[in-house]
Design an enzyme around this catalytic site. Structure first.
Site, PDB file in Angstrom:
ATOM      1  N   TYR A   1     -30.991  -2.898 -23.158  1.00  0.00           N
ATOM      2  CA  TYR A   1     -30.213  -3.730 -23.837  1.00  0.00           C
ATOM      3  C   TYR A   1     -31.644  -4.358 -24.878  1.00  0.00           C
ATOM      4  O   TYR A   1     -31.377  -4.600 -26.341  1.00  0.00           O
ATOM      5  CB  TYR A   1     -29.364  -4.260 -23.079  1.00  0.00           C
ATOM      6  CG  TYR A   1     -28.887  -5.283 -24.209  1.00  0.00           C
ATOM      7  CD1 TYR A   1     -27.877  -5.150 -25.088  1.00  0.00           C
ATOM      8  CD2 TYR A   1     -29.746  -6.957 -23.970  1.00  0.00           C
ATOM      9  CE1 TYR A   1     -27.565  -6.069 -26.337  1.00  0.00           C
ATOM     10  CE2 TYR A   1     -29.527  -7.774 -24.962  1.00  0.00           C
ATOM     11  CZ  TYR A   1     -28.630  -7.773 -26.052  1.00  0.00           C
ATOM     12  OH  TYR A   1     -28.404  -8.718 -27.094  1.00  0.00           O
TER      13      TYR A   1
ATOM     14  N   ASP B   1     -24.721  -3.414 -25.103  1.00  0.00           N
ATOM     15  CA  ASP B   1     -24.252  -4.373 -23.417  1.00  0.00           C
ATOM     16  C   ASP B   1     -22.738  -3.945 -23.610  1.00  0.00           C
ATOM     17  O   ASP B   1     -22.118  -3.188 -24.139  1.00  0.00           O
ATOM     18  CB  ASP B   1     -23.948  -5.825 -24.343  1.00  0.00           C
ATOM     19  CG  ASP B   1     -23.210  -6.686 -25.912  1.00  0.00           C
ATOM     20  OD1 ASP B   1     -22.778  -4.779 -26.313  1.00  0.00           O
ATOM     21  OD2 ASP B   1     -23.406  -7.508 -25.776  1.00  0.00           O
TER      22      ASP B   1
ATOM     23  N   GLU C   1     -32.320 -13.790 -26.198  1.00  0.00           N
ATOM     24  CA  GLU C   1     -32.302 -12.668 -25.644  1.00  0.00           C
ATOM     25  C   GLU C   1     -31.569 -13.135 -24.086  1.00  0.00           C
ATOM     26  O   GLU C   1     -30.756 -12.014 -23.602  1.00  0.00           O
ATOM     27  CB  GLU C   1     -32.576 -11.327 -25.603  1.00  0.00           C
ATOM     28  CG  GLU C   1     -32.244 -10.978 -27.367  1.00  0.00           C
ATOM     29  CD  GLU C   1     -30.828 -10.523 -27.769  1.00  0.00           C
ATOM     30  OE1 GLU C   1     -29.759 -10.690 -26.727  1.00  0.00           O
ATOM     31  OE2 GLU C   1     -30.047 -10.432 -28.585  1.00  0.00           O
TER      32      GLU C   1
END
Length: 347
Positions: free
Chosen positions: A116, A134, A33
């Site tokens: 996020y 996102d 991520e």
DNA sequence: AACCCGTGGGG
DNA sequence: TCCCCAAGGGT
């Protein structure tokens, strides 16, 4: 059919096979991520392979030197991600016994993790129904619901966050989150979205009103600063040069570079030699030549760097010299890595 | 809140 | 010295 069901049905048939989808190990998901923030899958893939191979556990990452981590991150950009990743790895290893926090609330406390990333990890690894927001989600939702609130305004962020959270499939939040992102990346693309074969075409507001190209709405463009860089590439008799770490707040923090003289325009050799900074660096006689006849324009998100590399041959060697043979151990901006490749090839 | 932080791909 | 954007976050 319910929005999330249509999405997940699409995902089951069209999802990409990606290495981080074979695991729910929060350490690996975290790595992926962070690497994928503002970064395309194709660009991040090899870095993910490298990090998971060299640092199979958070302890391996925590025990590495920051400069080693930055070297591995070289070329991926946004280097604060690597510094924050390393900082948080040490914190997890030393203060949390290597155990990754397991709730959104705890995860978001880590440096380098925002809304996020905390939502992504919490949903994928711990089944917590926290919706990700996102670039893909903004695009899909703004088009499907015909929302023209600017996605980078505070009102927009709130509005889309609430909407996204209302749509999540609470029984499989991780799958839902990855589904809406993959759908945005592969189907509801920024340019040339595949509306003709879209499972949402009968209810998509943007498709119905032909607003696909207008959505999402983004406010204001960034302004770009022009800067003029003169790197001094020193060659000494004993094959050493000067490379120093960039400190402070600006670009490339923690990376290394040749001595830099910044000017307010592209300058020639005489202007360089007569500058105070040059005289301070090289009071003795030197031989200078310009390596790149035309300045290199290196483009960052907020700056354009008009760059010249000057080869400086000198007998005196300052204190901070390094050997040319060891130069590849240092993390450098891609601008310098590219120069080094051309320079070494010519030798 | 507005600005800053990289690099690469595609139109 | 185009333009946009990409699994954002920090300050």
């Amino acid at each position: 059919m319910i929005f999330s069901n249509t999405l997940i049905y699409w995902y089951l048939q069209n999802n990409r096979e990606l290495p981080w989808r074979k695991t729910k190990n929060p350490y690996f998901i975290w790595l992926s991520e962070i690497m994928l923030q503002q970064t395309r899958v194709a660009q991040g893939l090899s870095y993910y392979q490298k990090f998971t191979t060299d640092f199979p556990t958070v302890f391996n990452l925590a025990n590495a030197d920051e400069s080693t981590v930055l070297k591995m991150w070289q070329g991926l950009g946004y280097y604060s991600r690597a510094r924050n990743l390393h900082f948080s790895a040490k914190q997890i290893a030393n203060e949390l016994n290597g155990e990754f926090p397991s709730t959104y609330k705890e995860i978001i406390k880590l440096k380098g993790i925002g809304d996020y990333t905390a939502s992504a990890i919490a949903s994928i690894c711990f089944n917590e129904p926290t919706a990700v927001l996102d670039g893909n989600v903004y695009r899909v939702l703004s088009r499907y619901y015909g929302i023209d609130t600017p996605i980078n305004s505070s009102a927009g962020i709130k509005e889309f966050k609430t909407l996204a959270q209302s749509l999540i499939d609470e029984t499989q939040p991780g799958t839902y989150n990855q589904a809406i992102m993959d759908f945005g990346a592969l189907h509801c693309k920024p340019q040339n979205p595949l509306c003709e074969t879209c499972p949402f075409s009968d209810s998509c507001v943007a498709f119905e009103k032909k607003l696909t190209k207008e959505l999402p709405v983004k406010e204001k463009k960034i302004k770009v600063r022009k800067r003029y860089f003169n790197f001094l590439v020193i060659k000494t008799d004993n094959d050493t040069t000067i490379l120093s770490e960039r400190k402070g707040k600006g670009i490339w923090q923690g990376l290394y570079q040749f001595p830099l003289i910044e000017s307010n325009k592209v300058i020639n050799k005489d202007e360089l030699i007569l500058s105070e900074e040059f005289i301070n660096l090289f009071p003795l006689e030197t031989t200078i030549s310009l390596f790149n006849p035309k300045e290199i324009v290196h483009k960052l998100s907020h700056q354009h760097l008009y760059t010249q590399f000057w080869i400086v041959e000198t007998a005196n060697s300052a204190e901070t010299t390094i050997k040319w043979s060891e130069i590849e151990k240092y993390p450098v901006p891609i601008l310098i890595a590219n120069f080094l490749e051309a320079f070494q090839a010519e030798k």
